[in-house]
Design a protein around this motif. Structure first.
Motif, PDB file in Angstrom:
ATOM      1  N   GLY A 196       7.550   5.676   6.972  1.00 42.23           N
ATOM      2  CA  GLY A 196       6.006   5.505   6.956  1.00 42.23           C
ATOM      3  C   GLY A 196       5.757   4.072   6.158  1.00 42.23           C
ATOM      4  O   GLY A 196       4.861   3.861   5.450  1.00 42.23           O
ATOM      5  N   TRP A 197       6.918   3.201   6.049  1.00 41.42           N
ATOM      6  CA  TRP A 197       6.851   2.009   5.289  1.00 41.42           C
ATOM      7  C   TRP A 197       5.498   1.175   5.575  1.00 41.42           C
ATOM      8  O   TRP A 197       5.143   0.346   5.057  1.00 41.42           O
ATOM      9  CB  TRP A 197       8.101   1.350   5.444  1.00 41.42           C
ATOM     10  N   ARG A 198       5.285   1.167   6.847  1.00 45.53           N
ATOM     11  CA  ARG A 198       4.209   0.319   7.565  1.00 45.53           C
ATOM     12  C   ARG A 198       3.092   0.383   6.915  1.00 45.53           C
ATOM     13  O   ARG A 198       2.142  -0.421   6.882  1.00 45.53           O
ATOM     14  CB  ARG A 198       4.387   0.224   9.223  1.00 45.53           C
ATOM     15  N   ASP A 199       2.597   1.662   6.680  1.00 46.07           N
ATOM     16  CA  ASP A 199       1.398   2.172   5.934  1.00 46.07           C
ATOM     17  C   ASP A 199       1.398   1.887   4.525  1.00 46.07           C
ATOM     18  O   ASP A 199       0.303   1.668   3.911  1.00 46.07           O
ATOM     19  CB  ASP A 199       0.951   3.606   6.240  1.00 46.07           C
ATOM     20  N   ASP A 200       2.581   2.055   3.823  1.00 41.52           N
ATOM     21  CA  ASP A 200       2.630   1.699   2.482  1.00 41.52           C
ATOM     22  C   ASP A 200       4.277   1.490   2.246  1.00 41.52           C
ATOM     23  O   ASP A 200       5.131   2.067   2.107  1.00 41.52           O
ATOM     24  CB  ASP A 200       2.470   3.232   1.606  1.00 41.52           C
TER      25      ASP A 200
END
Length: 203
Positions: A72-76
């Protein structure tokens, strides 16, 4: 780099890297208007092991792609810290000056005073050219060195010149460094200020 016109020079070694979201802002804040300021970060390798050891551990690009998809790196983007390890150049810990930075920031005048990267380094990947510019930048008289603890670059596995499988090229790199500089390589021996918080409160 020589063709760039901005007042600040920012160099990230190796295109196969991801960066934490606040890297540019934190670096510019660290430099301020001080012409002798130098800012850098620690380098990390994505995944549970150093990429030099990844093949032995069954870690490859497919594994890394799956890890990134789940993270979920795109969100955080700061979640990248959760699935990464410090590189060898930063292996002494968060609050020790690394032997190189994977993202180097200086005012243009300081960069030009150092004559930038030394093009005599011809080994694959530049050999120790990146360690050399960091050493010269941090050991320059009056340099004010800042390490950004809350930001970093994250190396993606790709079989790089010094992070791939096979025998380590370090001995060859060391010989080239000594031929260029006339003496063996030694880590920079300077003090630095550390700004921000190390991930997980690490030392």
């Amino acid at each position: 780099i020589a063709q760039a016109t901005a007042p600040v020079v920012a160099v990230m070694i190796d295109g196969a890297r991801m960066v934490s979201p606040g890297l540019l802002r934190a670096a510019l804040d660290a430099l301020g208007d001080d012409p002798k300021a130098v800012a850098g970060v620690h380098g990390l390798h994505l995944g549970p092991v150093l990429h030099q050891e990844a093949a032995e551990q069954g870690y490859d690009q497919a594994t890394e792609d799956a890890l990134l998809a789940e993270l979920g790196w795109r969100d955080d983007g700061y979640r990248l810290f959760e699935k990464a390890v410090l590189s060898k150049s930063s292996g002494k810990g968060w609050r020790e000056l690394p032997s190189e930075t994977t993202a180097l920031f200086m005012h243009r005048a300081a960069w030009e005073a150092l004559n930038g990267y030394d093009e005599r380094f011809q080994s694959p990947g530049g050999g120790l050219a990146n360690l050399d510019i960091w050493k010269r930048a941090t050991e320059r008289r009056g340099a004010e060195v800042t390490i950004l603890l809350g930001e970093a670059t994250f190396h993606q596995i790709h079989g790089g010149a010094s992070t791939g499988t096979g025998p380590s090229p370090r001995a060859r790199f060391d010989r080239e460094y000594e031929a260029v500089r006339g003496k063996p390589y030694e880590r920079p021996a300077v003090s630095a200020r550390f700004v921000g918080e190390a991930p997980g409160g690490g030392d």
